[in-house]
Design a protein around this motif. Structure first.
Motif, PDB file in Angstrom:
ATOM      1  N   MET A  65       0.838  -1.191   0.000  1.00  0.00           N
ATOM      2  CA  MET A  65       0.000   0.000   0.000  1.00  0.00           C
ATOM      3  C   MET A  65       0.874   1.242   0.000  1.00  0.00           C
ATOM      4  O   MET A  65       1.862   1.315   0.715  1.00  0.00           O
ATOM      5  N   ILE A  66       0.475   2.223  -0.830  1.00  0.00           N
ATOM      6  CA  ILE A  66       1.133   3.522  -0.843  1.00  0.00           C
ATOM      7  C   ILE A  66       0.271   4.497  -0.061  1.00  0.00           C
ATOM      8  O   ILE A  66      -0.891   4.742  -0.412  1.00  0.00           O
ATOM      9  N   GLN A  67       0.803   5.030   1.033  1.00  0.00           N
ATOM     10  CA  GLN A  67       0.147   6.110   1.750  1.00  0.00           C
ATOM     11  C   GLN A  67       1.034   7.349   1.666  1.00  0.00           C
ATOM     12  O   GLN A  67       2.210   7.266   1.296  1.00  0.00           O
ATOM     13  N   GLY A  68       0.472   8.504   2.001  1.00  0.00           N
ATOM     14  CA  GLY A  68       1.219   9.746   1.877  1.00  0.00           C
ATOM     15  C   GLY A  68       1.090  10.610   3.102  1.00  0.00           C
ATOM     16  O   GLY A  68       0.196  10.423   3.924  1.00  0.00           O
ATOM     17  N   THR A  69       1.985  11.568   3.218  1.00  0.00           N
ATOM     18  CA  THR A  69       1.931  12.504   4.333  1.00  0.00           C
ATOM     19  C   THR A  69       0.887  13.587   4.104  1.00  0.00           C
ATOM     20  O   THR A  69       0.563  14.334   5.018  1.00  0.00           O
ATOM     21  N   ALA A  70       0.358  13.685   2.878  1.00  0.00           N
ATOM     22  CA  ALA A  70      -0.644  14.705   2.547  1.00  0.00           C
ATOM     23  C   ALA A  70      -1.226  14.350   1.179  1.00  0.00           C
ATOM     24  O   ALA A  70      -0.804  13.384   0.529  1.00  0.00           O
ATOM     25  N   SER A  71      -2.187  15.137   0.738  1.00  0.00           N
ATOM     26  CA  SER A  71      -2.690  14.998  -0.626  1.00  0.00           C
ATOM     27  C   SER A  71      -1.645  15.512  -1.614  1.00  0.00           C
ATOM     28  O   SER A  71      -0.818  16.361  -1.285  1.00  0.00           O
ATOM     29  N   HIS A  72      -1.689  14.983  -2.815  1.00  0.00           N
ATOM     30  CA  HIS A  72      -0.853  15.443  -3.930  1.00  0.00           C
ATOM     31  C   HIS A  72       0.642  15.273  -3.670  1.00  0.00           C
ATOM     32  O   HIS A  72       1.455  16.068  -4.118  1.00  0.00           O
ATOM     33  N   VAL A  73       0.997  14.216  -2.939  1.00  0.00           N
ATOM     34  CA  VAL A  73       2.416  13.914  -2.772  1.00  0.00           C
ATOM     35  C   VAL A  73       2.901  12.932  -3.831  1.00  0.00           C
ATOM     36  O   VAL A  73       4.095  12.614  -3.879  1.00  0.00           O
ATOM     37  N   GLY A  74       1.978  12.446  -4.671  1.00  0.00           N
ATOM     38  CA  GLY A  74       2.372  11.548  -5.754  1.00  0.00           C
ATOM     39  C   GLY A  74       1.943  10.107  -5.568  1.00  0.00           C
ATOM     40  O   GLY A  74       2.463   9.216  -6.254  1.00  0.00           O
ATOM     41  N   LYS A  75       0.991   9.852  -4.692  1.00  0.00           N
ATOM     42  CA  LYS A  75       0.554   8.473  -4.444  1.00  0.00           C
ATOM     43  C   LYS A  75       0.010   7.811  -5.701  1.00  0.00           C
ATOM     44  O   LYS A  75       0.355   6.667  -6.013  1.00  0.00           O
ATOM     45  N   SER A  76      -0.867   8.523  -6.421  1.00  0.00           N
ATOM     46  CA  SER A  76      -1.520   7.925  -7.591  1.00  0.00           C
ATOM     47  C   SER A  76      -0.510   7.513  -8.650  1.00  0.00           C
ATOM     48  O   SER A  76      -0.596   6.421  -9.225  1.00  0.00           O
ATOM     49  N   VAL A  77       0.454   8.383  -8.904  1.00  0.00           N
ATOM     50  CA  VAL A  77       1.453   8.085  -9.929  1.00  0.00           C
ATOM     51  C   VAL A  77       2.358   6.941  -9.485  1.00  0.00           C
ATOM     52  O   VAL A  77       2.726   6.071 -10.285  1.00  0.00           O
ATOM     53  N   LEU A  78       2.721   6.899  -8.196  1.00  0.00           N
ATOM     54  CA  LEU A  78       3.545   5.798  -7.700  1.00  0.00           C
ATOM     55  C   LEU A  78       2.808   4.461  -7.795  1.00  0.00           C
ATOM     56  O   LEU A  78       3.416   3.436  -8.117  1.00  0.00           O
ATOM     57  N   VAL A  79       1.510   4.477  -7.532  1.00  0.00           N
ATOM     58  CA  VAL A  79       0.736   3.246  -7.698  1.00  0.00           C
ATOM     59  C   VAL A  79       0.732   2.810  -9.162  1.00  0.00           C
ATOM     60  O   VAL A  79       0.907   1.629  -9.479  1.00  0.00           O
ATOM     61  N   SER A  80       0.563   3.762 -10.072  1.00  0.00           N
ATOM     62  CA  SER A  80       0.639   3.437 -11.506  1.00  0.00           C
ATOM     63  C   SER A  80       1.989   2.819 -11.855  1.00  0.00           C
ATOM     64  O   SER A  80       2.074   1.829 -12.583  1.00  0.00           O
ATOM     65  N   ALA A  81       3.045   3.428 -11.324  1.00  0.00           N
ATOM     66  CA  ALA A  81       4.394   2.924 -11.616  1.00  0.00           C
ATOM     67  C   ALA A  81       4.578   1.506 -11.088  1.00  0.00           C
ATOM     68  O   ALA A  81       5.102   0.630 -11.795  1.00  0.00           O
ATOM     69  N   LEU A  82       4.156   1.251  -9.852  1.00  0.00           N
ATOM     70  CA  LEU A  82       4.331  -0.089  -9.279  1.00  0.00           C
ATOM     71  C   LEU A  82       3.454  -1.114  -9.990  1.00  0.00           C
ATOM     72  O   LEU A  82       3.864  -2.264 -10.172  1.00  0.00           O
ATOM     73  N   CYS A  83       2.257  -0.694 -10.406  1.00  0.00           N
ATOM     74  CA  CYS A  83       1.413  -1.606 -11.186  1.00  0.00           C
ATOM     75  C   CYS A  83       2.136  -2.038 -12.462  1.00  0.00           C
ATOM     76  O   CYS A  83       2.133  -3.222 -12.831  1.00  0.00           O
ATOM     77  N   ARG A  84       2.773  -1.086 -13.145  1.00  0.00           N
ATOM     78  CA  ARG A  84       3.476  -1.432 -14.385  1.00  0.00           C
ATOM     79  C   ARG A  84       4.728  -2.252 -14.081  1.00  0.00           C
ATOM     80  O   ARG A  84       5.040  -3.212 -14.797  1.00  0.00           O
ATOM     81  N   ILE A  85       5.461  -1.902 -13.027  1.00  0.00           N
ATOM     82  CA  ILE A  85       6.679  -2.649 -12.672  1.00  0.00           C
ATOM     83  C   ILE A  85       6.348  -4.095 -12.354  1.00  0.00           C
ATOM     84  O   ILE A  85       6.985  -5.033 -12.863  1.00  0.00           O
ATOM     85  N   PHE A  86       5.336  -4.326 -11.507  1.00  0.00           N
ATOM     86  CA  PHE A  86       4.964  -5.696 -11.150  1.00  0.00           C
ATOM     87  C   PHE A  86       4.445  -6.458 -12.369  1.00  0.00           C
ATOM     88  O   PHE A  86       4.687  -7.659 -12.513  1.00  0.00           O
TER      89      PHE A  86
END
Length: 512
Positions: free
Chosen positions: A1-22
Motif C-alpha cells: 500500500m502507498i500512503q502519503g503525508t498529505a494529498s498530492h504527494v504523488g501516491k496515484s502516480v507511484l501506484v501506476s508505476a508499481l502496477c506497471r513494474i509488477f
C-alpha cells in the motif's frame, strides 16, 4: 500500500508505476483505492463510475478497469455536500456529517471489493487518501490504516520534498499513528526531488536512525512523462505550453469552473507544439484566446451562475463575435444552450436558468445518470472538424441532463455503447452551429483522439492565418507507463520493496 503525508504527494502516480513494474515482472496486478474524492471520473465497460486515477492505474497494470478497484467515489457538489457513488452507481448526495452514518455500509463494499481483487490477482497495489494522520477522521476512516490493517498490507509512506518539510512530515505522521499502525509502515519514499541527491544523505541517514524505518528511494521530479493528474491541485499551474518562445501559434483558454470535472480531457492539447493552454477564472485573465473550452461540471447551473458573476459569460460572447471558436464538453455543452431546467432539484436548488445561447438547445435534468463508454466516428467533418470525416472516436459519457434541439448538425456517430444497445435516438451525439465555430458534446476524452484533435488545431490555425508546427506522434499511454516504470524502478530499491512485501521477484507462474 502507498500512503502519503498529505494529498498530492504523488501516491496515484507511484501506484501506476508499481502496477506497471509488477506487471513487467510477470505478476497479475490490480490497483485499489477504497474511497476517492474527485470529480475526475471514468466509466467502466459495464457503465460503472470510478475515479479516473484508478482507471489509469488499471491501464498501467494491463487490466480492464472495474468498480471493485474504487468501490466508493465522492463527487463534491458544494462545500459540504458530495454525491456518493457506491460500486459504480450514485447512492445519495450527502452532507459531511450525514456521510459518517453511511460508513458501516460503505466499509462492506470496501472490504468485499478488496477480497474479490485479492482472490483474482497476485498483487493488489492499494492507494491511500490524504494522510493517515488526520486524527479528526481516524475513528471513521475507511481508506488508509483501516484498509492496511485489514489486508495485512505493508505500507510505503511517501512524502513530497518539492513542497518542503518532508522530514518533519514523515516523522510527524509516524508520531500521530497508533503502535500497530506504525508497525505496518515498512519503508519511506521521498518524491519529486530536484537537484543533487547526494545533498540528502545526512537527512536520509538521520531519518532512518530516528525511526528505524529504511528509505526505499528518492524519486526525482520528471518533465517528459505524461500521466494524467488526479487532484485539482494540478490546476494550480494555470498555463501549460508546448510552444517555443512567448508567441504561441494558438492560444486556448479553458474556463476553470468551481466544480470542474475531468480536467485531464485537455492534457493532450498542452502537449501539442505551438499550443498554449490556459486555465482562466476571471475576465481579467481571459485575454483573446483562439479557442474557448467550457469543461465538464458536477453542478452545471451553479457553475453557469458563477460564469455570469465573474463576467466570463460576456467575455465568451465577445470573443465569439470576434471570431473565436467555442467548445463545450458535457456540462459545458449544456451551458452553450438557451435554457437549462432542473425541476426536481437534481443538481441544484435553482429550477431553471438561461444558458449562453450559442446553440439552440434545451437541457432538462431528470432521470438516472448516463454513464457509458462509447466508440464511434466523426460523421460531419465540417467547421472545427474540417477534414476529420470518418476519424475514429472513443471516449465516455457521465451526465445527468438530457439535451435536445432542432436544425443542428450532430457531428459524431455512435457505433457502440459498451453497456447498452445503440438506438435510433442515441446514434448521434453533439451539436455544431452553421458556421462550425461552436461545438458541444457529451463525450469526455474527445481530445485524446489524435486525428480529431489535430484536425481541430489545424483548422484553428488556418482560420487564424498562422502555421502550426508539425506534431510528432504523441506517445501512446502504454509507452508513457513504461517510461514511468523505468524512472521509478531506477529510483527505488526494488529488492527492499520485494523483501518487505514477501514477494518472490523470480516468481515462475509456469511452475504452478
Amino acid at each position: 500500500m502507498i500512503q502519503g503525508t498529505a494529498s498530492h504527494v504523488g501516491k496515484s502516480v507511484l501506484v501506476s508505476a508499481l502496477c506497471r513494474i509488477f506487471r513487467q515482472d510477470g505478476f497479475r496486478v490490480a490497483p485499489f483505492k477504497a474511497q476517492n474524492m474527485s470529480n475526475n471520473s471514468y466509466v467502466t465497460r459495464d457503465g460503472g463510475e470510478i475515479g479516473r486515477a484508478q482507471a489509469v492505474q488499471a491501464e498501467a497494470a494491463g487490466v480492464e478497469a472495474r468498480v471493485e478497484m474504487n468501490p466508493v467515489l465522492l463527487k463534491p457538489e458544494a462545500d459540504h455536500i458530495a454525491q456518493v457513488v457506491r460500486m459504480g452507481r450514485p447512492m445519495v448526495s450527502a452532507r459531511v456529517r450525514d456521510y459518517f452514518a453511511l460508513k458501516a455500509q460503505l466499509w462492506e463494499s470496501v472490504h468485499t471489493s478488496l477480497d474479490a481483487l485479492r482472490a483474482e490477482y497476485d498483487i493488489v497495489v492499494i492507494e491511500g487518501a490524504g494522510s493517515p494522520a488526520e486524527i479528526n477522521l481516524k475513528a471513521t476512516e475507511i481508506v488508509n490504516m483501516r484498509v492496511a490493517l485489514y489486508a495485512g498490507a505493508p505500507v510505503l509512506l511517501c512524502g513530497d520534498i518539492d513542497r518542503g518539510g518532508v522530514f518533519a512530515a514523515l516523522v510527524g505522521t509516524l508520531a500521530l499513528l497508533e503502535p500497530e499502525e506504525r508497525e505496518v509502515i515498512k519503508a519511506f519514499i521521498i518524491n519529486k526531488f530536484r537537484g543533487d541527491a547526494s545533498l540528502l544523505t545526512d537527512g536520509l541517514t538521520m531519518l532512518e536512525e530516528r525511526t528505524g524505518i529504511p528509505v526505499a528511494g528518492v524519486v526525482h521530479h520528471y518533465r517528459d512523462i505524461h500521466i494524467p493528474e488526479e487532484d485539482s491541485v494540478a490546476l494550480d499551474i494555470p498555463v501549460r505550453s508546448n510552444a517555443s518562445g512567448n508567441d504561441p501559434a494558438l492560444d486556448i483558454a479553458v474556463v476553470q469552473l468551481p466544480h470542474i470535472s475531468n480536467f485531464d480531457d485537455f492534457d493532450p492539447l498542452a502537449r501539442e507544439p505551438g499550443v498554449r493552454l490556459r486555465y482562466v477564472t476571471s475576465a481579467a485573465e481571459f485575454g483573446r484566446p483562439d479557442l474557448v473550452i467550457l469543461p465538464g461540471s458536477k453542478t452545471t447551473i451553479p457553475d453557469l451562475a458563477w460564469l455570469e458573476a465573474q463576467g466570463l459569460s460576456g467575455e465568451i460572447h465577445r470573443r465569439h463575435q470576434e471570431g473565436a471558436s467555442i467548445i463545450g464538453i458535457c456540462g459545458g455543452y449544456q451551458m452553450l444552450g438557451t435554457h437549462l431546467y432542473d425541476p426536481e432539484g437534481i443538481e441544484s436548488a435553482v429550477p431553471e436558468m438561461d444558458g449562453l445561447g450559442l446553440l439552440p438547445l434545451t437541457t432538462v435534468f431528470a432521470g438516472s445518470k448516463e454513464t457509458h463508454r462509447i466508440r464511434g466516428e466523426v460523421s460531419e467533418g465540417t467547421g472545427l472538424l474540417n477534414g476529420a470525416t470518418g476519424a475514429p472516436l472513443t471516449g465516455y459519457e457521465i451526465h445527468m441532463g438530457r439535451t435536445s434541439g432542432e436544425e443542428l448538425t450532430a457531428p459524431f456517430r455512435i457505433e457502440d455503447r459498451s453497456d447498452v444497445p445503440v438506438t435510433s435516438a442515441t446514434t448521434h451525439d453533439g451539436a455544431m452551429d452553421a458556421e462550425g465555430r461552436v461545438l458541444g458534446t457529451y463525450i469526455h476524452g474527445l481530445f485524446h483522439n489524435g486525428a480529431i484533435r489535430r484536425a481541430m488545431l489545424v483548422e484553428l490555425a488556418r482560420r487564424k492565418g498562422v502555421n502550426l508546427p508539425d506534431a510528432p506522434q504523441l506517445g501512446a499511454m502504454d509507452g508513457e507507463f513504461d517510461k514511468l516504470a523505468d524512472w521509478v524502478r531506477g529510483s527505488l530499491d526494488m529488492d527492499l520493496i520485494y523483501a518487505v512485501t514477501g514477494l518472490d521477484r523470480n516468481f515462475d507462474r509456469a511452475g504452478i
